[in-house]
Design a protein around this motif. Structure first.
Motif, PDB file in Angstrom:
ATOM      1  N   ASP A  25      12.262  -2.191 -28.869  1.00  0.00           N
ATOM      2  CA  ASP A  25      10.864  -1.830 -28.595  1.00  0.00           C
ATOM      3  C   ASP A  25      10.387  -2.792 -29.936  1.00  0.00           C
ATOM      4  O   ASP A  25      10.539  -2.317 -30.897  1.00  0.00           O
ATOM      5  N   VAL A  26       9.395  -3.903 -29.575  1.00  0.00           N
ATOM      6  CA  VAL A  26       9.226  -4.610 -30.906  1.00  0.00           C
ATOM      7  C   VAL A  26       7.401  -4.573 -30.562  1.00  0.00           C
ATOM      8  O   VAL A  26       7.116  -4.992 -29.502  1.00  0.00           O
ATOM      9  N   ARG A  27       6.751  -4.256 -31.775  1.00  0.00           N
ATOM     10  CA  ARG A  27       5.346  -4.480 -31.609  1.00  0.00           C
ATOM     11  C   ARG A  27       4.834  -5.121 -32.707  1.00  0.00           C
ATOM     12  O   ARG A  27       5.518  -5.175 -33.704  1.00  0.00           O
ATOM     13  N   HIS A  28       3.605  -5.816 -32.311  1.00  0.00           N
ATOM     14  CA  HIS A  28       2.983  -6.242 -33.713  1.00  0.00           C
ATOM     15  C   HIS A  28       1.546  -6.514 -33.298  1.00  0.00           C
ATOM     16  O   HIS A  28       1.239  -6.985 -32.255  1.00  0.00           O
ATOM     17  N   LYS A  29       0.770  -5.754 -34.017  1.00  0.00           N
ATOM     18  CA  LYS A  29      -0.762  -5.902 -33.683  1.00  0.00           C
ATOM     19  C   LYS A  29      -1.161  -5.301 -32.322  1.00  0.00           C
ATOM     20  O   LYS A  29      -0.672  -4.238 -31.922  1.00  0.00           O
ATOM     21  N   LEU A  30      -1.643  -6.295 -31.355  1.00  0.00           N
ATOM     22  CA  LEU A  30      -1.816  -5.640 -30.099  1.00  0.00           C
ATOM     23  C   LEU A  30      -0.812  -5.909 -29.067  1.00  0.00           C
ATOM     24  O   LEU A  30      -0.662  -5.507 -27.919  1.00  0.00           O
ATOM     25  N   ALA A  31       0.374  -6.694 -29.568  1.00  0.00           N
ATOM     26  CA  ALA A  31       1.508  -7.097 -28.558  1.00  0.00           C
ATOM     27  C   ALA A  31       2.525  -6.045 -28.529  1.00  0.00           C
ATOM     28  O   ALA A  31       2.764  -5.344 -29.640  1.00  0.00           O
ATOM     29  N   HIS A  32       2.987  -5.575 -27.403  1.00  0.00           N
ATOM     30  CA  HIS A  32       4.054  -4.642 -27.310  1.00  0.00           C
ATOM     31  C   HIS A  32       5.184  -5.137 -26.428  1.00  0.00           C
ATOM     32  O   HIS A  32       4.772  -5.330 -25.121  1.00  0.00           O
ATOM     33  N   TYR A  33       6.320  -5.172 -26.857  1.00  0.00           N
ATOM     34  CA  TYR A  33       7.389  -5.799 -26.069  1.00  0.00           C
ATOM     35  C   TYR A  33       8.640  -4.880 -25.827  1.00  0.00           C
ATOM     36  O   TYR A  33       8.933  -4.438 -26.894  1.00  0.00           O
ATOM     37  N   LEU A  34       9.050  -4.694 -24.712  1.00  0.00           N
ATOM     38  CA  LEU A  34      10.235  -3.962 -24.458  1.00  0.00           C
ATOM     39  C   LEU A  34      11.549  -4.905 -23.789  1.00  0.00           C
ATOM     40  O   LEU A  34      11.133  -5.516 -22.836  1.00  0.00           O
ATOM     41  N   VAL A  35      12.508  -5.039 -24.574  1.00  0.00           N
ATOM     42  CA  VAL A  35      13.270  -6.247 -24.358  1.00  0.00           C
ATOM     43  C   VAL A  35      14.690  -5.700 -24.217  1.00  0.00           C
ATOM     44  O   VAL A  35      15.218  -4.667 -24.710  1.00  0.00           O
ATOM     45  N   ARG A  36      15.571  -6.460 -23.434  1.00  0.00           N
ATOM     46  CA  ARG A  36      17.104  -6.069 -23.418  1.00  0.00           C
ATOM     47  C   ARG A  36      17.854  -7.539 -23.638  1.00  0.00           C
ATOM     48  O   ARG A  36      17.318  -8.472 -23.319  1.00  0.00           O
ATOM     49  N   GLY A  37      19.018  -7.271 -24.210  1.00  0.00           N
ATOM     50  CA  GLY A  37      19.854  -8.544 -24.619  1.00  0.00           C
ATOM     51  C   GLY A  37      19.931  -9.037 -25.919  1.00  0.00           C
ATOM     52  O   GLY A  37      19.668  -7.954 -26.740  1.00  0.00           O
ATOM     53  N   ARG A  38      20.059 -10.339 -26.133  1.00  0.00           N
ATOM     54  CA  ARG A  38      19.942 -10.799 -27.571  1.00  0.00           C
ATOM     55  C   ARG A  38      18.553 -11.341 -27.684  1.00  0.00           C
ATOM     56  O   ARG A  38      17.826 -11.935 -27.028  1.00  0.00           O
ATOM     57  N   VAL A  39      17.921 -10.990 -29.104  1.00  0.00           N
ATOM     58  CA  VAL A  39      16.784 -11.377 -29.374  1.00  0.00           C
ATOM     59  C   VAL A  39      16.710 -11.656 -30.669  1.00  0.00           C
ATOM     60  O   VAL A  39      17.665 -11.178 -31.630  1.00  0.00           O
ATOM     61  N   THR A  40      15.797 -12.670 -30.786  1.00  0.00           N
ATOM     62  CA  THR A  40      15.896 -13.554 -32.276  1.00  0.00           C
ATOM     63  C   THR A  40      14.314 -13.351 -32.686  1.00  0.00           C
ATOM     64  O   THR A  40      13.440 -13.570 -31.949  1.00  0.00           O
ATOM     65  N   ALA A  41      13.875 -12.838 -33.977  1.00  0.00           N
ATOM     66  CA  ALA A  41      12.700 -12.701 -34.351  1.00  0.00           C
ATOM     67  C   ALA A  41      12.580 -13.240 -35.805  1.00  0.00           C
ATOM     68  O   ALA A  41      13.394 -13.031 -36.689  1.00  0.00           O
ATOM     69  N   VAL A  42      11.461 -13.963 -36.112  1.00  0.00           N
ATOM     70  CA  VAL A  42      11.280 -14.034 -37.453  1.00  0.00           C
ATOM     71  C   VAL A  42      10.354 -13.168 -38.223  1.00  0.00           C
ATOM     72  O   VAL A  42       9.295 -12.747 -37.862  1.00  0.00           O
TER      73      VAL A  42
END
Length: 64
Positions: A25-42
């Motif tokens: 579960d990745v959230r930032h301001k108004l964005a909300h993502y539910l992801v599976r697998g390999r994730v890269t974030a800055v």
């Protein structure tokens, strides 16, 4: 019961997301993502690139 693990920046420890089993579960301001697998974030705080793999993909990679 799903295990909850915080995904934090490897440099400044800012919270990047929360892993619950096979889902991240990745959230930032108004964005909300539910992801599976390999994730890269800055990191928004320090600009460090971070990578994470959710449980299902990690266990599948071990069996290959």
């Amino acid at each position: 019961m799903n295990q909850r693990n915080e995904w934090r920046c490897r440099s400044c420890q800012a919270l990047l997301g929360v892993a619950r089993g096979a889902q991240l579960d990745v959230r930032h301001k108004l964005a909300h993502y539910l992801v599976r697998g390999r994730v890269t974030a800055v990191c928004r705080r320090c600009s460090t690139s971070n990578e994470m793999t959710t449980e299902v993909l990690a266990s599948a990679m071990k069996t290959e």
